[in-house]
Design an enzyme around this catalytic site. Structure first.
Site, PDB file in Angstrom:
ATOM      1  N   HIS A 127       0.825  -1.220   0.000  1.00  0.00           N
ATOM      2  CA  HIS A 127       0.000   0.000   0.000  1.00  0.00           C
ATOM      3  C   HIS A 127       0.856   1.266   0.000  1.00  0.00           C
ATOM      4  O   HIS A 127       1.983   1.276   0.502  1.00  0.00           O
ATOM      5  CB  HIS A 127      -0.880  -0.017   1.256  1.00  0.00           C
ATOM      6  CG  HIS A 127      -1.901   1.064   1.298  1.00  0.00           C
ATOM      7  ND1 HIS A 127      -1.742   2.199   2.058  1.00  0.00           N
ATOM      8  CD2 HIS A 127      -3.092   1.183   0.672  1.00  0.00           C
ATOM      9  CE1 HIS A 127      -2.812   2.977   1.907  1.00  0.00           C
ATOM     10  NE2 HIS A 127      -3.649   2.379   1.075  1.00  0.00           N
ATOM     11  N   HIS A 201      -6.589  -5.287   5.845  1.00  0.00           N
ATOM     12  CA  HIS A 201      -7.714  -6.053   5.279  1.00  0.00           C
ATOM     13  C   HIS A 201      -7.840  -7.427   5.927  1.00  0.00           C
ATOM     14  O   HIS A 201      -8.642  -8.259   5.482  1.00  0.00           O
ATOM     15  CB  HIS A 201      -7.541  -6.182   3.765  1.00  0.00           C
ATOM     16  CG  HIS A 201      -7.425  -4.848   3.111  1.00  0.00           C
ATOM     17  ND1 HIS A 201      -8.508  -4.108   2.706  1.00  0.00           N
ATOM     18  CD2 HIS A 201      -6.319  -4.076   2.862  1.00  0.00           C
ATOM     19  CE1 HIS A 201      -8.089  -2.950   2.217  1.00  0.00           C
ATOM     20  NE2 HIS A 201      -6.774  -2.903   2.300  1.00  0.00           N
TER      21      HIS A 201
HETATM   22  C1  LIG Z   1      -3.185  -2.022   3.100  1.00  0.00           C
HETATM   23  C2  LIG Z   1      -3.585  -0.700   3.669  1.00  0.00           C
HETATM   24  N1  LIG Z   1      -2.812  -0.146   4.610  1.00  0.00           N
HETATM   25  C3  LIG Z   1      -3.123   1.046   5.149  1.00  0.00           C
HETATM   26  C4  LIG Z   1      -4.250   1.727   4.758  1.00  0.00           C
HETATM   27  C5  LIG Z   1      -4.517   3.067   5.371  1.00  0.00           C
HETATM   28  O1  LIG Z   1      -5.471   2.965   6.376  1.00  0.00           O
HETATM   29  P1  LIG Z   1      -6.331   4.250   6.803  1.00  0.00           P
HETATM   30  O2  LIG Z   1      -7.410   4.374   5.772  1.00  0.00           O
HETATM   31  O3  LIG Z   1      -6.834   3.903   8.160  1.00  0.00           O
HETATM   32  O4  LIG Z   1      -5.429   5.414   6.801  1.00  0.00           O
HETATM   33  C6  LIG Z   1      -5.093   1.162   3.791  1.00  0.00           C
HETATM   34  C7  LIG Z   1      -6.328   1.791   3.328  1.00  0.00           C
HETATM   35  O5  LIG Z   1      -6.768   2.747   3.225  1.00  0.00           O
HETATM   36  C8  LIG Z   1      -4.750  -0.073   3.227  1.00  0.00           C
HETATM   37  O6  LIG Z   1      -5.495  -0.622   2.279  1.00  0.00           O
END
Ligand SMILES: Cc1ncc(COP(=O)(O)O)c(C=O)c1O
Length: 374
Positions: A127, A201
Site C-alpha cells: 500500500h 484487510h
Molecule cells: C493495506 C492498507 N494499509 C493502510 C491503509 C490506510 O489505512 P487508513 O485508511 O486507516 O489510513 C489502507 C487503506 O486505506 C490499506 O489498504
C-alpha cells in the site's frame, strides 16, 4: 510557469492516461438510498451497528469531539487505553499503540525503525502508506516482485546492510490475495529480518476475525510486527501498531506521526474498541462475510480470494472506468482501480463483500460486472 498553466498541463496528462479521479458525493451509499455498495471497506457492517454508534456517542458525551492534543501531551484518554487493550486481545498481541489512521501508523512504524543501515524489502503491491513510510525512513529500499518468495530469499541473502525489514500485506488491498505468512516469517527468521505485516484487510476478516497473523500462529512472535487500520472491518477510524512492549515504548518516543499528530478522536477509539468486542463475540458475522465474498467471486467468474475483496481484471483504465460508470448507472457502486494504484498497470474492478449484504443481490451485481468487463 503560472500555477494555472502548471495544473492545466497536469490535468491534461491525467485525462490522456484515463486516470482522472473525483470525490463525488453521489457515489456515497449513505447519501443515496437504494445504491448497492460493493465498494466500501466496512466488511462486517459495523460502521452502522447500533452498539458501535452508542459507544462512539458515549465517548462524545464524555470527551467531546476532538482529542485536543497529541497523545504525549494531554490527548491520551481512558478510551485509547481501552481500545489498545481490546485490539491487542483480539489479535493475540502483547501490546498495541493507536494512531490517528492506518496511513500514519505505517509511516510512523517504518520511519521509527528504518535508517541507512536497514534494508526495507517491500512487496511490489504494498500500500501507498508502506511505500511512503519506506521512502521517508532514509533506508535503502528493494521492491520485491509480488509474493515471490524466491526473490525475497535472494534479496535477504545478498543484502549488504546489517538489518532488514520485510513489508507485506496479509490480504492485499487491490488484488485481494493472501501473503504466505508462515513461509515469509520463516525466511525472515532465517535471515535475521523483521517482518512487518499490514493487516488493514485482515483484522476482522481472516482467522475468524482475529487476523491472518494470529491464524498463522505468529501472534506475539518477536520478529513479526503487525499494523492495522480501524477504518475497515472495525467500522471506525484510526490505525494501530501491534507488537512487543519494547516496540511500543520505542514508537511512543520516536514515531513522528504519533508524537506530532493530534491523538485519535476519542469517539473513534471507543467505536473501534466496541467493534473488537463484537468481532470476538460474533464469529457468525465473519462467516457471513465469507459467504457473500464466495457468492461474488462465483458470479464474477473469478478465483475466490480469501478476504472480502474480489478483484476483476479489466485491462485498460478507460474500459475499467466505463464498466464502473455503467454499473453506477444501474445503482451499483464498485471500486475502479487504475494506475498508479495498481503497480502492474492492470486496471481492475474491486468488488467488496460485506457481511450484511444479501448474497443473491451481491451476486447479481457481480454477474453484471463480469458482463461489462468482458
Ligand atoms: C493495506 C492498507 N494499509 C493502510 C491503509 C490506510 O489505512 P487508513 O485508511 O486507516 O489510513 C489502507 C487503506 O486505506 C490499506 O489498504
Amino acid at each position: 510557469m503560472s500555477l494555472g498553466v502548471w495544473l492545466a498541463e497536469a490535468a491534461q496528462r491525467r485525462e490522456r492516461a484515463g486516470v482522472v479521479r473525483a470525490d463525488d458525493v453521489r457515489r456515497n451509499p449513505q447519501s443515496r438510498r437504494g445504491l448497492l455498495d460493493l465498494a466500501s471497506n466496512d466488511y462486517l457492517g459495523l460502521a452502522d451497528d447500533p452498539r458501535v454508534r452508542d459507544a462512539a456517542a458515549a465517548a462524545l458525551d464524555r470527551f467531546g469531539t476532538g482529542a485536543r492534543a497529541s497523545r504525549v501531551v494531554t490527548g491520551t484518554t481512558a478510551g485509547h487505553a481501552e481500545l489498545e487493550a481490546e485490539l491487542a486481545d483480539l489479535t493475540g498481541q502483547p501490546t498495541c499503540l493507536a494512531f490517528s489512521s492506518g496511513y500514519t501508523a505505517n509511516i510512523g512504524l517504518l520511519t521509527a525503525l528504518g535508517d541507512p543501515g536497514t534494508l526495507i524489502v517491500s512487496d511490489a503491491h504494498a500500500h501507498a502508506s508502506l511505500i511512503d513510510g519506506a521512502r521517508l525512513s532514509r533506508s535503502p529500499v528493494a521492491v520485491c516482485p509480488h509474493a515471490d518468495l524466491g526473490a525475497l530469499e535472494r534479496i535477504l541473502r545478498e543484502r549488504t546492510r546489517p538489518r532488514a525489514i520485510v513489508v507485506v500485506e496479509s490480504l492485499y488491498s487491490v488484488l485481494g490475495d493472501a501473503a504466505d505468512l508462515a513461509a515469509t516469517a520463516e525466511l525472515c527468521a532465517f535471515h535475521d529480518a523483521l517482518l512487518v505485516v499490514d493487516e488493514a484487510h485482515g483484522v476482522g476478516v481472516a482467522g475468524r476475525g482475529r487476523g491472518a497473523v494470529h491464524a498463522a500462529g505468529l501472534a506475539g512472535a518477536e520478529h513479526v510486527v503487525v499494523t492495522a487500520t480501524l477504518s475497515k472491518a472495525l467500522g471506525a477510524q484510526g490505525g494501530a501498531v501491534l507488537g512487543s512492549a519494547a516496540l511500543r515504548e520505542h514508537l511512543v518516543n520516536t514515531a513522528r506521526t504519533f508524537i506530532f499528530d493530534t491523538a485519535l478522536a476519542p469517539a473513534a477509539a471507543a467505536a473501534a474498541a466496541q467493534a473488537c468486542r463484537i468481532v470476538r463475540a460474533e464469529p457468525d458475522r465473519v462467516a457471513a462475510l465469507h459467504r457473500v465474498a464466495r457468492a461474488v467471486a462465483d458470479a464474477a467468474e473469478i478465483d475466490h480470494s480469501p478476504g472480502a475483496v474480489q478483484s476483476l481484471e479489466v485491462g485498460e483504465p478507460a474500459a475499467a472506468l466505463a464498466a464502473a460508470t455503467r454499473l453506477f448507472e444501474d445503482g451499483v457502486v464498485v471500486g475502479c482501480f487504475r494506475p498508479p494504484s495498481v503497480p502492474d498497470g492492470v486496471s481492475r474492478l474491486r468488488l467488496v463483500a460485506r457481511a450484511t449484504l444479501d448474497p443473491a443481490r451481491a451476486a447479481a451485481a457481480a454477474r453484471r460486472a463480469r458482463t461489462l468487463a468482458a
